[in-house]
Structures are given as structure tokens and as C-alpha cells.
Design an enzyme around this catalytic site. Structure first.
Site, PDB file in Angstrom:
ATOM      1  N   PHE A  13       0.882  -0.937  -0.109  1.00  0.00           N
ATOM      2  CA  PHE A  13      -0.041   0.722   0.281  1.00  0.00           C
ATOM      3  C   PHE A  13       0.927   1.115  -0.320  1.00  0.00           C
ATOM      4  N   ILE A  14       1.458   1.527   0.705  1.00  0.00           N
ATOM      5  CA  ILE A  14       2.255   2.797   1.485  1.00  0.00           C
ATOM      6  C   ILE A  14       3.243   2.551   0.414  1.00  0.00           C
ATOM      7  N   ALA A  85       7.369  -4.733   4.950  1.00  0.00           N
ATOM      8  CA  ALA A  85       6.695  -5.282   6.653  1.00  0.00           C
ATOM      9  C   ALA A  85       5.173  -6.593   6.880  1.00  0.00           C
ATOM     10  N   GLU A  86       5.184  -7.280   7.762  1.00  0.00           N
ATOM     11  CA  GLU A  86       3.847  -8.188   7.553  1.00  0.00           C
ATOM     12  C   GLU A  86       3.080  -6.673   8.968  1.00  0.00           C
ATOM     13  N   THR A 102       9.970 -11.836   9.634  1.00  0.00           N
ATOM     14  CA  THR A 102       9.945 -10.009   8.149  1.00  0.00           C
ATOM     15  C   THR A 102       9.908  -9.491   9.291  1.00  0.00           C
ATOM     16  N   THR A 132       6.163   2.644  12.969  1.00  0.00           N
ATOM     17  CA  THR A 132       4.523   3.633  12.902  1.00  0.00           C
ATOM     18  C   THR A 132       4.061   3.273  13.918  1.00  0.00           C
ATOM     19  N   ASP A 133       3.173   4.664  14.437  1.00  0.00           N
ATOM     20  CA  ASP A 133       3.253   6.011  16.089  1.00  0.00           C
ATOM     21  C   ASP A 133       2.499   4.143  17.242  1.00  0.00           C
ATOM     22  N   GLU A 134       2.583   3.160  16.139  1.00  0.00           N
ATOM     23  CA  GLU A 134       2.042   1.481  17.121  1.00  0.00           C
ATOM     24  C   GLU A 134       2.666   1.743  18.244  1.00  0.00           C
ATOM     25  N   TYR A 157       1.966  -7.178  16.458  1.00  0.00           N
ATOM     26  CA  TYR A 157       2.712  -6.080  15.265  1.00  0.00           C
ATOM     27  C   TYR A 157       3.926  -5.255  16.076  1.00  0.00           C
ATOM     28  N   LYS A 161       7.041  -4.078  15.382  1.00  0.00           N
ATOM     29  CA  LYS A 161       8.004  -2.672  15.072  1.00  0.00           C
ATOM     30  C   LYS A 161       9.012  -1.820  15.882  1.00  0.00           C
ATOM     31  N   PRO A 289      -8.397  -8.730  20.852  1.00  0.00           N
ATOM     32  CA  PRO A 289      -7.485  -8.335  22.449  1.00  0.00           C
ATOM     33  C   PRO A 289      -6.159  -7.598  22.132  1.00  0.00           C
ATOM     34  N   GLY A 290      -6.511  -7.009  23.241  1.00  0.00           N
ATOM     35  CA  GLY A 290      -5.546  -5.788  23.636  1.00  0.00           C
ATOM     36  C   GLY A 290      -5.725  -4.827  23.033  1.00  0.00           C
ATOM     37  N   HIS A 291      -6.675  -4.069  22.814  1.00  0.00           N
ATOM     38  CA  HIS A 291      -7.379  -3.038  21.357  1.00  0.00           C
ATOM     39  C   HIS A 291      -6.207  -1.638  22.167  1.00  0.00           C
TER      40      HIS A 291
HETATM   41  P1  NAD Z   1       1.789  -3.427   3.077  1.00  0.00           P
HETATM   42  O1  NAD Z   1       0.790  -5.183   4.054  1.00  0.00           O
HETATM   43  O2  NAD Z   1       0.199  -3.091   2.333  1.00  0.00           O
HETATM   44  O3  NAD Z   1       2.372  -4.380   2.339  1.00  0.00           O
HETATM   45  C1  NAD Z   1       4.432  -4.427   2.824  1.00  0.00           C
HETATM   46  C2  NAD Z   1       4.871  -4.887   1.599  1.00  0.00           C
HETATM   47  O4  NAD Z   1       6.056  -6.222   1.872  1.00  0.00           O
HETATM   48  C3  NAD Z   1       3.759  -6.005   0.884  1.00  0.00           C
HETATM   49  O5  NAD Z   1       4.281  -5.711  -0.998  1.00  0.00           O
HETATM   50  C4  NAD Z   1       4.644  -7.424   0.917  1.00  0.00           C
HETATM   51  O6  NAD Z   1       4.898  -7.883   0.283  1.00  0.00           O
HETATM   52  C5  NAD Z   1       5.906  -7.011   1.365  1.00  0.00           C
HETATM   53  N1  NAD Z   1       7.033  -7.961   2.072  1.00  0.00           N
HETATM   54  C6  NAD Z   1       5.985  -8.473   3.444  1.00  0.00           C
HETATM   55  N2  NAD Z   1       7.271  -9.327   3.500  1.00  0.00           N
HETATM   56  C7  NAD Z   1       8.082  -9.129   2.809  1.00  0.00           C
HETATM   57  C8  NAD Z   1       9.606 -10.070   3.050  1.00  0.00           C
HETATM   58  N3  NAD Z   1       9.902 -10.854   3.623  1.00  0.00           N
HETATM   59  N4  NAD Z   1      10.347 -10.167   1.857  1.00  0.00           N
HETATM   60  C9  NAD Z   1      10.248  -8.420   1.160  1.00  0.00           C
HETATM   61  N5  NAD Z   1       8.662  -8.227   1.045  1.00  0.00           N
HETATM   62  C10 NAD Z   1       8.024  -8.309   2.025  1.00  0.00           C
HETATM   63  O7  NAD Z   1       1.671  -2.661   4.644  1.00  0.00           O
HETATM   64  P2  NAD Z   1       1.949  -1.236   4.554  1.00  0.00           P
HETATM   65  O8  NAD Z   1       0.796  -0.836   5.314  1.00  0.00           O
HETATM   66  O9  NAD Z   1       2.392  -0.156   3.483  1.00  0.00           O
HETATM   67  O10 NAD Z   1       2.944  -0.849   5.486  1.00  0.00           O
HETATM   68  C11 NAD Z   1       4.448  -0.353   4.809  1.00  0.00           C
HETATM   69  C12 NAD Z   1       5.504   0.267   6.108  1.00  0.00           C
HETATM   70  O11 NAD Z   1       4.817   1.600   6.740  1.00  0.00           O
HETATM   71  C13 NAD Z   1       5.733  -0.972   6.858  1.00  0.00           C
HETATM   72  O12 NAD Z   1       6.541  -1.314   8.039  1.00  0.00           O
HETATM   73  C14 NAD Z   1       4.491  -0.559   8.201  1.00  0.00           C
HETATM   74  O13 NAD Z   1       4.966  -0.772   9.385  1.00  0.00           O
HETATM   75  C15 NAD Z   1       4.169   1.232   8.200  1.00  0.00           C
HETATM   76  N6  NAD Z   1       3.240   2.172   8.253  1.00  0.00           N
HETATM   77  C16 NAD Z   1       2.069   1.641   7.907  1.00  0.00           C
HETATM   78  C17 NAD Z   1       0.559   2.799   8.421  1.00  0.00           C
HETATM   79  C18 NAD Z   1      -0.310   1.878   7.915  1.00  0.00           C
HETATM   80  O14 NAD Z   1      -1.446   2.241   8.433  1.00  0.00           O
HETATM   81  N7  NAD Z   1      -0.784   1.127   6.927  1.00  0.00           N
HETATM   82  C19 NAD Z   1       1.182   3.578   9.143  1.00  0.00           C
HETATM   83  C20 NAD Z   1       2.480   3.887   9.801  1.00  0.00           C
HETATM   84  C21 NAD Z   1       3.343   3.279   8.792  1.00  0.00           C
HETATM   85  P1  TYD Z   2      -6.718  -1.337  11.435  1.00  0.00           P
HETATM   86  O1  TYD Z   2      -7.595  -0.851  10.356  1.00  0.00           O
HETATM   87  O2  TYD Z   2      -6.449  -2.685  11.387  1.00  0.00           O
HETATM   88  O3  TYD Z   2      -5.636  -0.927  11.906  1.00  0.00           O
HETATM   89  P2  TYD Z   2      -4.688  -0.587  13.287  1.00  0.00           P
HETATM   90  O4  TYD Z   2      -4.973  -1.338  13.750  1.00  0.00           O
HETATM   91  O5  TYD Z   2      -3.464  -0.442  12.656  1.00  0.00           O
HETATM   92  O6  TYD Z   2      -5.099   1.004  13.792  1.00  0.00           O
HETATM   93  O7  TYD Z   2      -7.939  -0.544  12.592  1.00  0.00           O
HETATM   94  C1  TYD Z   2      -8.307   0.357  13.183  1.00  0.00           C
HETATM   95  C2  TYD Z   2      -9.107   0.647  14.035  1.00  0.00           C
HETATM   96  O8  TYD Z   2     -10.540  -0.274  13.369  1.00  0.00           O
HETATM   97  C3  TYD Z   2      -9.043  -0.098  15.072  1.00  0.00           C
HETATM   98  O9  TYD Z   2      -9.142   0.581  15.909  1.00  0.00           O
HETATM   99  C4  TYD Z   2      -9.603  -1.175  15.235  1.00  0.00           C
HETATM  100  C5  TYD Z   2     -11.030  -1.107  13.834  1.00  0.00           C
HETATM  101  N1  TYD Z   2     -11.059  -1.961  13.211  1.00  0.00           N
HETATM  102  C6  TYD Z   2     -12.677  -2.502  13.350  1.00  0.00           C
HETATM  103  O10 TYD Z   2     -13.342  -2.081  14.245  1.00  0.00           O
HETATM  104  N2  TYD Z   2     -12.888  -3.348  12.127  1.00  0.00           N
HETATM  105  C7  TYD Z   2     -12.375  -3.753  11.520  1.00  0.00           C
HETATM  106  O11 TYD Z   2     -13.120  -4.882  10.856  1.00  0.00           O
HETATM  107  C8  TYD Z   2     -10.901  -4.317  11.549  1.00  0.00           C
HETATM  108  C9  TYD Z   2     -10.284  -4.412  10.820  1.00  0.00           C
HETATM  109  C10 TYD Z   2     -10.297  -2.863  11.882  1.00  0.00           C
END
Ligand code: NAD
Ligand code: TYD
Length: 349
Positions: A13-14, A85-86, A102, A132-134, A157, A161, A289-291
Site C-alpha cells: 500500500f504505502i 513488513a507484515e 519479516t 509506526t506510531d503503534e 505487530y 516494529k 484482544p489488547g486493543h
Molecule cells: P502492506 O502490508 O500493504 O505492504 C507490505 C509489503 O511488504 C507488501 O508488498 C509485501 O509483499 C512486502 N513484504 C512483506 N514481507 C516481505 C519480505 N519478507 N520480503 C520482501 N517484501 C515483503 O503494508 P503498508 O501498510 O504499506 O505498510 C508499509 C510500512 O509502513 C510497514 O513497515 C508498516 O509497518 C509501516 N506503516 C504502516 C502504516 C499503515 O497505516 N498502513 C502506518 C505507519 C507505518
Molecule cells: P486497522 O485498520 O486494522 O489499523 P490499526 O489496528 O493498525 O490501527 O484498524 C483501525 C481501527 O479499526 C482499530 O481500532 C481496529 C478497528 N477495526 C474495526 O473496528 N473493525 C475491523 O473490521 C477492522 C479491520 C478494524
């Protein structure tokens, strides 16, 4: 090409937005996308860039030392932007070891290979770790995460991180590796895999399926449009100070239930449904869990030092996001066929 950068996780995604920004903004820079293409990686996200002269895709696993060494030796990158990342909290609760593999092992492997290949000649080099901020844990009703907030992760997760962030800092302190870190709040926008809140709700509204809100829905997240995150990464990668960390966020807090209601309202308008139609699909389900109760980022450091600000309001960003999903139904259908159905059944049954 004048320089080469690696972007890991560029098919996600990002990562796909980061790749697009760098390929389009820096034609003199060779951008190499290293991605294992897990369930979350999707080359359709980058279809329009496939033939760009400064873009290369390599399918590889960041945990594999030989593969990473040979890629570093072949391309001799000047910089790494590490996003692979996962990334999904719910999956981390079911499969924590995948996250350790990963997010921790993969990151340490990359740090190690970068250190070896750059061979302590760190001039002009940079390892940008995207986090991440998490990692900061959960806030009460008030307050913000700053760059000084103590780490206190709660999910597998966020713990993985946090561990990766610690290793990045350890490589800077121990080996002098030139690193920079960014910790961002929840992103939303095009290409977001529909296991996360916003795209899952959009998908379910389109298909008139229940909208599963965890617990009482009063959990709060700070949402940022993904294109603004990619802009921030570009800025920090080029202008951020070595060894510094920058928090990135939208100053845009929403309780989940209010966000889902806004989404329902916007979707009813766009789909020309009676007002209130989609809201009837809301279903309160078993809590995670652990929300974590609340995340909120204080993004004043990146604002003051680098002049970054979000460029769109949440209402605008959400509207653009919905439009993208409505215009790209094939993308949505492709990613929700097959294994997605299994995941959905396990998670929401
Ligand atoms: P995503 O799950 O959409 O994408 C992860 C990508 O990493 C995928 O393309 C996957 O194929 C690849 N990948 C996974 N395991 C791999 C491996 N072992 N080797 C090579 N490639 C691998 O994730 P995202 O939401 O785009 O997040 C990207 C980064 O930003 C992550 O590090 C995440 O922790 C961080 N982040 C995400 C958010 C968010 O809201 N999504 C917010 C803050 C930080
Ligand atoms: P999510 O998109 O999984 O991001 P994160 O857990 O990394 O913040 O979830 C965002 C918020 O939405 C989180 O408080 C969990 C909640 N949520 C639901 O209520 N229902 C859902 O089906 C999902 C996936 C998330």
C-alpha cells in the site's frame, strides 16, 4: 543514473505510493523495488510505471541474506527506504512469528547487508526505516505521541516494529550506520488492502455486507492520506537529520464508529442511495484482544524542521479514496478473491 535507491515493500500500500513519488519526481534516480509479493504485495499497484526507465522490480525476500547481498552488490544503492513488513495487527495476533521473521529478522538482515556492502564508507548513504506510531502504545483520552514518548507496544505487530526500530538505532550507535526513522499514524487511500478498516468497510458497503465494528467503536485513530505520507518520506529521506526520528500524522483523530458513519454517509451520496442506508449495515462485533484505545501524533517536529503539513482534509481524502475504489472495482475484486475469503471467514465468523 546519478544514484540508486532501494525501496523495500514497494508493491504494498504505502510502498507503491513511495515508488510512484520517487520514480516521477527523480528521473535521474534509479528506483529498485524489492518485494516478496506476499498476499499484501500487488504489482497492479504499479502497472503504469512498469516501463519507466528509472524503475526496476525485483522479487526477493528481505530475510534471505544471500539474495540481499547479491542485490546490494549488483546495484550498489546509495539509499534504502525500508517499508517491507507484515503490517496487519489482527494477523499478528494469529501468526506472531511471521511478524518476528519479516519485521525483526528482515530488518536486521537489511541493516547488516547495508553495513557490509557500504563497508563503513557511509558518505552519501542513508537507511530510512519506516515505522509506526503503534510502537508508543496507547494513549488515554488526552495527550499526543512525541518523538520522546517511551516505547510501550501491545500487539505482536507493534512489538515487532518496536524491536526493528531498536535495531536500527543500535546499528547507528554501534556501527555508525547513517539512519533516519519515521513513525507514522494510520494511513488511508488508494491501493489499501481491504483487511484494514477503511477499505474493508468500503468493500462491504459496495457488497451490502455487515460492517464489523470492534467492541463499542470508541477506539480512536489519527488518519493520514497516504500521498501525504509519501511526501513526508521524500522530505525526511532527503532533508532529515541523521539518526533523528520524525513523527508523521494528520492531526486528524476519529473514533472508529464516527469514521464508519461518515464513510456510510459519503458512500450513500456517491451510490445514490437513501441517506442512512449503509449505516444500517453497522454490526458491533467481538473486540480485538489488547486493543489500543487511542493513537494521536504530535507532528510539530517535521512541521517546524522540514515544513511538512498534510495537503488534504480528511473529508477530501476520504472522498478521493472512495472514488478510487468505485473506479477500480476490478482491483478490489482481484484482491478479495481466493485466499481473502478464507481470511475473512476465520477473522469474522
Ligand atoms: P502492506 O502490508 O500493504 O505492504 C507490505 C509489503 O511488504 C507488501 O508488498 C509485501 O509483499 C512486502 N513484504 C512483506 N514481507 C516481505 C519480505 N519478507 N520480503 C520482501 N517484501 C515483503 O503494508 P503498508 O501498510 O504499506 O505498510 C508499509 C510500512 O509502513 C510497514 O513497515 C508498516 O509497518 C509501516 N506503516 C504502516 C502504516 C499503515 O497505516 N498502513 C502506518 C505507519 C507505518
Ligand atoms: P486497522 O485498520 O486494522 O489499523 P490499526 O489496528 O493498525 O490501527 O484498524 C483501525 C481501527 O479499526 C482499530 O481500532 C481496529 C478497528 N477495526 C474495526 O473496528 N473493525 C475491523 O473490521 C477492522 C479491520 C478494524
Amino acid at each position: 543514473m546519478e544514484r540508486t535507491i532501494f525501496v523495500t515493500g514497494g508493491a504494498g500500500f504505502i510502498g507503491s505510493h513511495v515508488i510512484r513519488r520517487f520514480v516521477e519526481s527523480y528521473p535521474e534516480c534509479q528506483v529498485v523495488n524489492i518485494d516478496a509479493l506476499t498476499y499484501a504485495g500487488n504489482l497492479e499497484n504499479l502497472k503504469d510505471l512498469e516501463n519507466a526507465p528509472n524503475y526496476t522490480f525485483v522479487r526477493a525476500d528481505i530475510v534471505n541474506e544471500d539474495e540481499m547481498l547479491s542485490l546490494f552488490e549488483k546495484y550498489r544503492p546509495d539509499g534504502v527506504i525500508h517499508l517491507a513488513a507484515e503490517s496487519h495487527v489482527d494477523r499478528s495476533i494469529t501468526f506472531p512469528l511471521d511478524f518476528v521473521r519479516t519485521n525483526v529478522l528482515g530488518t536486521v538482515n537489511l541493516l547488516n547487508v547495508a553495513r557490509k556492502t557500504w563497508n563503513e564508507d557511509f558518505e552519501g548513504k542513508r537507511f530510512h526505516h519506516v515505522s509506526t506510531d503503534e510502537v508508543y502504545g496507547s494513549l488515554g483520552k488526552t495527550g499526543f505521541f512525541t518523538e520522546e514518548t517511551k516505547y510501550d507496544p501491545h500487539s505482536p505487530y507493534s512489538a515487532s516494529k518496536a524491536a526493528s526500530d531498536h535495531f536500527v538505532r543500535a546499528y547507528a550507535d554501534t556501527y555508525g550506520l547513517p539512519v533516519v526513522l519515521t513513525n507514522c499514524s494510520n494511513n488511508y487511500g488508494p491501493n489499501h488492502f481491504p483487511e484494514k478498516l477503511i477499505p474493508l468497510m468500503i468493500h462491504n458497503i459496495i457488497h451490502e455486507k455487515p460492517l464489523p465494528v470492534y467492541g463499542d467503536g470508541n477506539y480512536t485513530r489519527d488518519w493520514l492520506y497516504v500521498v501525504d505520507h509519501a511526501r513526508a518520506i521524500d522530505l525526511v529521506f532527503h532533508k532529515g537529520k541523521d539518526r533523528e526520528c520524525y513523527n508523521i500524522g494528520g492531526f486528524n483523530e476519529w473514533k472508529n464508529i464516527d469514521l464508519v458513519r461518515l464513510l456510510c454517509k459519503q458512500m450513500d451520496e456517491k451510490l445514490k442511495k437513501e441517506p442512512g442506508t449503509s449505516e444500517k449495515l453497522i454490526a458491533f462485533v467481538k473486540d480485538r484482544p489488547g486493543h489500543d484505545l487511542r493513537y494521536a501524533i504530535d507532528a510539530s517536529k517535521i512541521n517546524k524542521e522540514l515544513g511538512w503539513n498534510p495537503s488534504v482534509t480528511f473529508e477530501e481524502g476520504l472522498s478521493k479514496t472512495i472514488d478510487w475504489y468505485l473506479e477500480n472495482k476490478e482491483w478490489l475484486e482481484n484482491v478479495t478473491s481466493g485466499a481473502y475469503q478464507e481470511y475473512y471467514k476465520e477473522q469474522y465468523s
